[in-house]
Design a protein around this motif. Structure first.
Motif, PDB file in Angstrom:
ATOM      1  N   GLY A  70      -9.657 -20.304   3.185  1.00  0.00           N
ATOM      2  CA  GLY A  70      -9.684 -21.535   3.859  1.00  0.00           C
ATOM      3  C   GLY A  70      -9.251 -22.579   2.977  1.00  0.00           C
ATOM      4  N   GLU A 152       0.452 -23.076   8.314  1.00  0.00           N
ATOM      5  CA  GLU A 152      -0.238 -24.284   7.713  1.00  0.00           C
ATOM      6  C   GLU A 152       0.516 -25.493   7.880  1.00  0.00           C
ATOM      7  OE1 GLU A 152      -4.027 -25.842   6.989  1.00  0.00           O
ATOM      8  OE2 GLU A 152      -3.724 -23.776   7.938  1.00  0.00           O
ATOM      9  N   ARG A 182      -9.325 -30.514   6.560  1.00  0.00           N
ATOM     10  CA  ARG A 182      -9.075 -28.966   6.866  1.00  0.00           C
ATOM     11  C   ARG A 182      -9.920 -28.155   6.012  1.00  0.00           C
ATOM     12  NH1 ARG A 182      -6.700 -26.554  10.969  1.00  0.00           N
ATOM     13  NH2 ARG A 182      -5.518 -25.169   9.452  1.00  0.00           N
ATOM     14  N   ARG A 186     -12.990 -25.154   6.363  1.00  0.00           N
ATOM     15  CA  ARG A 186     -12.572 -24.154   6.086  1.00  0.00           C
ATOM     16  C   ARG A 186     -11.690 -22.976   6.841  1.00  0.00           C
ATOM     17  NH1 ARG A 186     -15.240 -22.344   1.277  1.00  0.00           N
ATOM     18  NH2 ARG A 186     -14.823 -20.326   1.547  1.00  0.00           N
ATOM     19  N   ALA A 187     -10.695 -24.019   7.313  1.00  0.00           N
ATOM     20  CA  ALA A 187      -9.863 -23.237   8.401  1.00  0.00           C
ATOM     21  C   ALA A 187      -8.979 -22.208   7.802  1.00  0.00           C
ATOM     22  CB  ALA A 187      -9.080 -24.545   8.966  1.00  0.00           C
ATOM     23  N   ILE A 188      -8.933 -20.920   8.380  1.00  0.00           N
ATOM     24  CA  ILE A 188      -8.242 -19.789   7.903  1.00  0.00           C
ATOM     25  C   ILE A 188      -7.458 -19.618   9.030  1.00  0.00           C
ATOM     26  CG2 ILE A 188     -10.188 -19.243   6.432  1.00  0.00           C
ATOM     27  CD1 ILE A 188     -10.820 -16.774   8.583  1.00  0.00           C
TER      28      ILE A 188
END
Length: 214
Positions: A70, A152, A182, A186-188
């Motif tokens: 992330g 992304e 972001r 910890r956006a995955i």
């Protein structure tokens, strides 16, 4: 087909901080400004923006994304050359992943995305040192959608770049703020397309072995 299977298998591997998977790509950005000042929103009325705009050139945003962790980082460059790409690789290897044994790099087939970029930018011993720390994984031709950084990049455009930004300094600050938020989340990417899925849904891409003899 084999490049697709290679990437899908790579995405299924468990997270290993010694061998991080990093997806990288870049996109051009038009620098656009206002001719007439925008009108701020008023009660019962949204903000107003004049349709006329001024052009202030273009630049490129290079985005590096580690989907399992992330983490993402963007570098804004005035150009989109092999040297710019090599600078991004040096950042990944020397600053972000200095202690990693090897970085498993996912990228498309753009002509700047080759080890030659390192040799055209850095002294030969340094280029070799950097190259040996990269495991190169390319998307298939016309298959850049298999690079998770594309997802992304689309989020970056929708959340940050769909407005007028007229200079590189401001663009860097806006992207840095987006990146910080972001990364804090910890956006995955929830990637669920696997090799077995590909063999069913994209069966037409695979050779047939029905008539082969053992």
């Amino acid at each position: 087909m084999w490049r697709m299977e290679d990437l899908l298998d790579l995405y299924m591997q468990p997270y290993d901080e010694a061998y991080p998977v990093v997806c990288i790509d870049e996109r051009p950005c038009q620098l656009i400004g206002h001719i007439q000042l925008s009108e701020p929103p008023q009660p019962g009325r949204p903000a107003r923006e004049d349709t006329e705009f001024s052009r202030h050139g273009a630049c490129s945003t290079f985005l590096m994304f580690e989907p399992h962790a992330g983490w993402r980082h963007a570098l804004v460059k005035a150009t989109r050359t092999k040297r710019d790409f090599a600078d991004c690789l040096r950042y990944v290897l020397n600053e972000k992943y200095a202690s990693a044994s090897k970085v498993r790099l996912v990228l498309d087939n753009l002509n700047t995305h080759t080890p030659a970029a390192l040799y055209e930018t850095f002294p030969f011993p340094e280029a070799l040192r950097l190259m040996k720390r990269i495991e190169w994984h390319y998307t298939p031709l016309h298959g850049s959608w298999l690079n998770m950084v594309e997802i992304e990049l689309a989020i970056l455009v929708n959340q940050c770049l769909k407005r007028r930004i007229d200079n590189i300094d401001r663009l860097q600050k806006e992207i840095a703020a987006w990146e910080q938020e972001r990364n804090a989340q910890r956006a995955i990417v929830q990637w669920r397309f696997t090799p077995p899925d590909a063999r069913i849904k994209l069966k037409h891409l695979y050779p047939s072995h029905e008539n082969t003899s053992s």
